[in-house]
Motif scaffolding. Structure first.
Motif, PDB file in Angstrom:
ATOM      1  N   PHE A 234       0.799  -0.998   0.260  1.00 54.21           N
ATOM      2  CA  PHE A 234       0.047  -0.027  -0.024  1.00 54.21           C
ATOM      3  C   PHE A 234       0.836   1.355  -0.091  1.00 54.21           C
ATOM      4  O   PHE A 234       1.668   1.381   0.939  1.00 54.21           O
ATOM      5  N   GLY A 235       0.789   1.978  -1.069  1.00 53.47           N
ATOM      6  CA  GLY A 235       1.633   3.273  -1.172  1.00 53.47           C
ATOM      7  C   GLY A 235       0.560   4.520  -0.882  1.00 53.47           C
ATOM      8  O   GLY A 235      -0.049   4.930  -1.626  1.00 53.47           O
ATOM      9  N   LEU A 236       0.561   4.950   0.488  1.00 55.14           N
ATOM     10  CA  LEU A 236      -0.456   6.045   0.738  1.00 55.14           C
ATOM     11  C   LEU A 236      -0.002   7.380   0.618  1.00 55.14           C
ATOM     12  O   LEU A 236       1.327   7.704   1.101  1.00 55.14           O
ATOM     13  N   ARG A 242       4.819  13.977   1.298  1.00 51.43           N
ATOM     14  CA  ARG A 242       5.022  12.670   1.819  1.00 51.43           C
ATOM     15  C   ARG A 242       4.020  11.439   1.450  1.00 51.43           C
ATOM     16  O   ARG A 242       2.845  11.675   1.043  1.00 51.43           O
ATOM     17  N   TYR A 243       4.747  10.288   1.592  1.00 52.01           N
ATOM     18  CA  TYR A 243       3.992   9.115   1.316  1.00 52.01           C
ATOM     19  C   TYR A 243       4.469   8.118   2.458  1.00 52.01           C
ATOM     20  O   TYR A 243       5.446   8.240   3.073  1.00 52.01           O
ATOM     21  N   GLU A 244       3.461   7.120   2.586  1.00 57.13           N
ATOM     22  CA  GLU A 244       3.649   6.330   3.627  1.00 57.13           C
ATOM     23  C   GLU A 244       3.381   4.871   2.940  1.00 57.13           C
ATOM     24  O   GLU A 244       2.428   4.700   2.434  1.00 57.13           O
ATOM     25  N   VAL A 245       4.497   4.011   2.943  1.00 61.90           N
ATOM     26  CA  VAL A 245       4.311   2.714   2.043  1.00 61.90           C
ATOM     27  C   VAL A 245       4.252   1.543   2.979  1.00 61.90           C
ATOM     28  O   VAL A 245       5.201   1.338   4.070  1.00 61.90           O
ATOM     29  N   HIS A 246       3.373   0.679   3.035  1.00 61.75           N
ATOM     30  CA  HIS A 246       3.544  -0.715   3.741  1.00 61.75           C
ATOM     31  C   HIS A 246       3.486  -1.637   3.158  1.00 61.75           C
ATOM     32  O   HIS A 246       3.016  -1.954   1.816  1.00 61.75           O
ATOM     33  N   PHE A 247       4.620  -2.491   3.381  1.00 62.84           N
ATOM     34  CA  PHE A 247       4.594  -3.817   3.025  1.00 62.84           C
ATOM     35  C   PHE A 247       4.140  -4.903   4.039  1.00 62.84           C
ATOM     36  O   PHE A 247       4.681  -4.707   5.139  1.00 62.84           O
ATOM     37  N   GLU A 248       3.502  -5.903   3.637  1.00 61.02           N
ATOM     38  CA  GLU A 248       3.098  -7.073   4.650  1.00 61.02           C
ATOM     39  C   GLU A 248       2.941  -8.539   3.921  1.00 61.02           C
ATOM     40  O   GLU A 248       2.512  -8.396   2.651  1.00 61.02           O
TER      41      GLU A 248
END
Lengths: 298, 88
Positions: A234-236, A242-248
């Protein structure tokens, strides 16, 4: 069968888009971003259909009545990430302030030469994946997508960066999935956006914000055939630069028994839908499916 | 109806078994399209099928081969490709 988002043609003329790209690259991001305000207001006033379509999503994601301001934020967030794609494709990813979470789940596997599926969505920006330093290690990243619906945008971005055009695997040809397999066998990463149902897709119904919505069934089936780790992405977009990138980690391997194919595909896809919903709540304004997602308006 | 070779009959069975199709292998016409209007296979089916063909005949169908799309056109074209490249 009709699917809402295909009916909504991409708006905006080629000349206007070229002008925006020129502005972005030669005048600068602050000035170009200033233009996004009137553009978004224009769309808010004139794209009634998209406004109506996104309303049920916003009511669910925000948990209450919504205002024009909420609708505006949706457009502005979308326009911002579209503009930032210009910079990402132009190789200027370093201008963004990116908060990266959980990258190790991907990095470790890729370092071992293990191909991975990166399971994304139309929540936020997928393109931001190009700015997180994976690409510096010469890792092949391809994106599986249905491209025909956006020929204009595709051509514009192709002009900016032909290499990225090569990084797209188009669906719909008998050899599309062979290309996916070959990329994974080479230790590459293949991105799949698994939230948007296409006309030719088989669907599976999953609960999303408490109500059934149809998701493509092929993604999990494909993952089960490919037998590679599946990692959520998810690349929010968080405003400004600013971006907040989540890897799961989603699954080391998606296993599906063919005898119970429909049921197990649904179960896996529901897990995806649950994580998608979770991230929608974190960044409601990042939802870029501007169509009637639950198919309630027909 | 055109004649069906023994390889075509064998591959028809492989297709039905691999993809658990609800059709009689003998009903698959050799010239009928495998994708879209004919048998109605999709690109994920093509991947599964190519994995099975690689396993049984040692012929790896590759996406960068310009003939790949033509190979998947029909049972007949698929069998011609297998005939030409098989190693087992």
């Amino acid at each position: 069968m009709t699917v809402g988002w295909l009916r909504q043609r991409e708006r905006g003329s080629r000349i206007a888009s070229r002008f925006m790209i020129w502005m972005a690259l030669f005048v600068g991001r602050p000035a170009t971003r200033a233009l996004l305000y009137p553009i978004c207001v224009y769309y808010l006033i004139f794209s009634k259909q998209a406004c109506r379509a996104i309303r049920p999503y916003l009511i669910r994601a925000l948990g209450g009545p919504i205002s024009r301001r909420d609708l505006y934020r949706q457009y502005h967030c979308f326009a911002s990430t579209l503009l930032d794609r210009v910079y990402l494709l132009a190789g200027q990813g370093n201008r963004f302030d990116i908060d990266i979470r959980g990258l190790d789940v991907l990095k470790d596997r890729v370092a071992r030469g293990q191909g991975c599926i990166l399971l994304g969505s139309h929540l936020g920006s997928f393109e931001i994946v190009r700015a997180i330093g994976l690409t510096q290690q010469d890792i092949e990243i391809k994106v599986l997508m249905y491209e025909q619906h956006t020929p204009m945008i595709r051509d514009l971005f192709r002009d900016l960066n032909p290499a990225v055009a090569d990084a797209v695997i188009r669906t719909g040809s008998p050899n599309s999935m062979l290309r996916v397999k070959e990329c994974l066998d080479r230790g590459g990463v293949v991105g799949i956006l698994a939230d948007r149902l296409l006309k030719q897709d088989q669907a599976t119904a999953c609960t999303f914000f408490g109500k059934l919505a149809r998701f493509p069934a092929g993604t999990m089936w494909l993952a089960s055939i490919l037998k590679v780790p599946v990692i959520l992405f998810f690349g929010l977009y968080r405003g400004g630069n600013r971006y907040e990138v989540h890897f799961e980690l989603f699954a080391e391997e998606v296993t599906i028994d063919r005898r119970h194919r429909d049921r197990e595909v649904q179960r896996w896809t529901q897990r995806y839908a649950d994580r998608l919903e979770h991230h929608c709540r974190l960044a409601a304004d990042n939802w870029f499916n501007f169509y009637d997602f639950w198919e309630e308006q027909r | 109806m055109s004649d069906v070779s023994s390889l075509e009959a064998e591959v028809a069975k492989l297709i039905v078994r691999t993809l658990t199709l609800k059709v009689d292998p003998a009903q698959i016409q050799p010239e009928e399209p495998l994708f879209g209007d004919g048998l109605g296979l999709d690109s994920i089916d093509a991947l599964e099928l190519s994995l099975a063909i690689s396993q049984f005949y040692g012929h790896q169908i590759r996406s960068d081969d310009p003939d790949t799309v033509a190979t998947f056109a029909s049972l007949r074209s698929l069998c011609q490709s297998i005939e030409k490249h098989r190693t087992k």
